[in-house]
Write an enzyme that holds these catalytic residues in place. Structure first.
Site, short mmCIF file in Angstrom:
data_model
loop_
_atom_site.label_atom_id
_atom_site.label_comp_id
_atom_site.label_asym_id
_atom_site.label_seq_id
_atom_site.Cartn_x
_atom_site.Cartn_y
_atom_site.Cartn_z
N MET A 1 0.77 -0.84 0.09
CA MET A 1 -0.20 0.19 0.01
C MET A 1 0.58 1.24 -0.22
SD MET A 1 -3.38 -1.76 2.43
CE MET A 1 -4.04 -0.48 2.19
N GLN A 55 4.82 -5.19 -6.74
CA GLN A 55 3.70 -4.43 -8.15
C GLN A 55 4.45 -3.13 -8.09
OE1 GLN A 55 0.35 -2.04 -7.24
NE2 GLN A 55 -0.70 -3.32 -7.61
N CYS A 85 -4.78 2.07 -9.54
CA CYS A 85 -4.77 3.43 -8.85
C CYS A 85 -5.63 4.43 -9.96
CB CYS A 85 -3.23 3.56 -8.96
SG CYS A 85 -2.48 5.24 -8.20
N GLY A 186 -11.70 -5.22 -0.70
CA GLY A 186 -12.56 -4.21 -0.18
C GLY A 186 -13.13 -4.48 1.49
N GLY A 209 -6.45 -5.05 2.83
CA GLY A 209 -5.84 -3.88 2.59
C GLY A 209 -5.98 -3.09 3.68
#
Ligand SMILES: Cc1cc2nc3c(=O)[nH]c(=O)nc-3n(C[C@H](O)[C@H](O)[C@H](O)COP(=O)(O)O)c2cc1C
Length: 314
Positions: A1, A55, A85, A186, A209
Site C-alpha cells: 500500500m 507491484q 490506482c 474491499g 488492505g
C-alpha cells in the site's frame, strides 16, 4: 500500500502470524528502468516475506516488460500490474486504473510482461473507471488471454476512490468470467468478514488492505477461525510490541550511517502514516496521533507508544 506498507511492515505481519502472499507498494516502471531516486529500494524484500510479489505501474508495454525483468532478477515470486490506482497524475497517463479505459492497451502490457518473464504476472484492478464504465469482467478476460496468472478485483470504481462499499457481487461475476484465480478486495476489516467472503464468494482468496494497518493480526485471526479455533486475542501489550518492533526494524534499515536528523524524521513520518489507521477507534487515539505528529525524535516516539499502550512491567 503506497505510502504505508514496506518490507519491514510485511515482515512483522508475518512474524505475528499472518500467512499468505504479500505484495509490495506500487513502484513506477519508468523509475525502475531508469534507476531513478529510491525506486530500486522498493524491489528489496527479505526471505521472511515470501511468497512476495512486487507491484509496478506504467503505461508503456516495453518499459513494463523491462521492469518485470528487473523484478524477476531480484528473485520475487511474482510481478503485479497496478490497474487500480485512481490518482489522476498516474491514471491520466494510461497507467493505474486509467488502463481499464483502454482494454486493448492493458492486454498489450500484460502480454509484453508475460513474454518477458517466467514468474507469474498478475493484475490488480478496480470495478472499472466509473459507474457507467464497470468493465472488470471484460478486463479480466482480456488480461487472462494475454497471459495473466491471476487477478485481484477491488470492487469500487476509480471515481468512487474509497467511498461507498466494495461491490462483491461484481467480484463474483469476475470470478465466474475467467478460469484463472480471482482474488477479492474491499472492506475486509474483521476476521469474520474475511471468513464470510471466502465462504460466500467464488474467489480463490482475498486481499486485505486497510484492515491490516489497523489490526496486523487480522489475517492470523481469520486463519484461526477458518481452522475452527477461536480467533487469537490481541492485548494492548501486543499492539505496543508491534509498533516498537516496527520502529526497530526501520531504524535497523538506516543503521549503516544513522543520522538522527534525517532518519528519526523518516521513522517518525512512517509511524505518523501508520498510526492514523492503527489507533483508529481507540480511546485517546486522536491524542496519540497528534502527539506522534509532533514527535521530535525516535526516543520521543517510543515513549509516546509505551505510555499509550502501557509500558511493560519492569
Ligand atoms: C493508502 C492506500 C494505499 C494503497 N496503495 C495501493 C497500492 O500501492 N497498490 C494497490 O494495488 N492497491 C493499493 N491500495 C488499495 C488496496 O490494495 C485495496 O484494494 C483497497 O484499499 C480496498 O481494500 P481494503 O478495504 O481492504 O483497504 C491502497 C489503498 C490505500 C487506502
Amino acid at each position: 500500500m503506497a505510502g504505508l506498507t514496506d518490507s519491514a511492515f510485511r515482515r512483522l505481519v508475518k512474524r505475528h502470524g499472518a500467512c499468505g502472499h504479500v505484495v509490495s507498494e506500487m513502484v513506477s516502471s519508468e523509475a525502475l528502468v531508469r534507476g531513478l531516486g529510491r525506486s530500486l529500494e522498493y524491489l528489496a524484500f527479505t526471505e521472511e516475506e515470501r511468497p512476495v510479489s512486487i507491484q509496478i505501474f506504467g503505461g508503456d508495454p516495453a518499459r513494463m516488460a523491462e521492469a518485470a525483468r528487473l523484478v524477476e532478477a531480484r528473485g520475487a515470486d511474482g510481478v503485479d500490474v497496478n490497474m487500480g490506482c485512481p490518482v489522476p497524475k498516474i491514471a491520466r497517463h494510461s497507467a493505474g486504473c486509467g488502463l481499464m479505459r483502454e482494454p486493448a492497451h492493458a492486454a498489450a502490457i500484460v502480454s509484453a510482461m508475460a513474454r518477458a518473464v517466467a514468474i507469474p504476472v498478475t493484475v490488480k484492478m478496480r470495478a472499472g473507471w466509473s459507474a457507467r464504465e464497470v468493465n472488470a469482467p471484460e478486463i479480466a478476460r482480456r488480461v487472462a488471454d494475454a497471459g495473466a496468472a491471476a487477478v485481484t478485483v477491488h470492487g469500487r470504481t476509480a471515481e468512487q476512490a474509497y467511498r461507498g462499499q466494495a461491490d462483491w457481487d461484481l467480484v463474483a461475476r469476475v470470478a465466474q468470467a475467467v478460469s484463472i484465480p480471482v482474488f477479492g478486495s474491499g472492506d475486509l476489516m474483521d476476521a469474520q468478514q474475511i471468513v464470510d467472503r471466502l465462504r460466500t464468494t467464488p474467489v480463490a482468496g482475498v486481499l486485505v488492505g486497510r484492515g491490516i494497518l489497523h489490526n496486523p493480526w487480522l489475517i492470523a485471526q481469520a486463519a484461526d477461525e477458518l481452522a475452527g479455533r477461536p480467533a487469537r486475542v490481541v492485548a494492548a501489550g501486543d499492539r505496543r510490541r508491534f509498533l516498537l518492533e516496527y520502529i526497530d526494524l526501520l531504524a535497523a534499515e538506516a543503521s549503516g550511517a544513522y543520522r538522527p536528523d534525517v532518519h528519526d524524521r523518516w521513522v517518525v513520518n512512517k509511524l505518523r502514516a501508520l498510526c492514523g489507521y492503527y489507533t483508529k477507534g481507540f480511546e485517546g487515539g486522536p491524542r496519540l496521533r497528534a502527539a506522534v505528529n509532533q514527535a521530535p525524535s525516535v526516543a520521543a516516539l517510543r515513549a509516546l507508544i509505551e505510555e499509550f499502550f502501557g509500558a511493560p512491567a519492569a
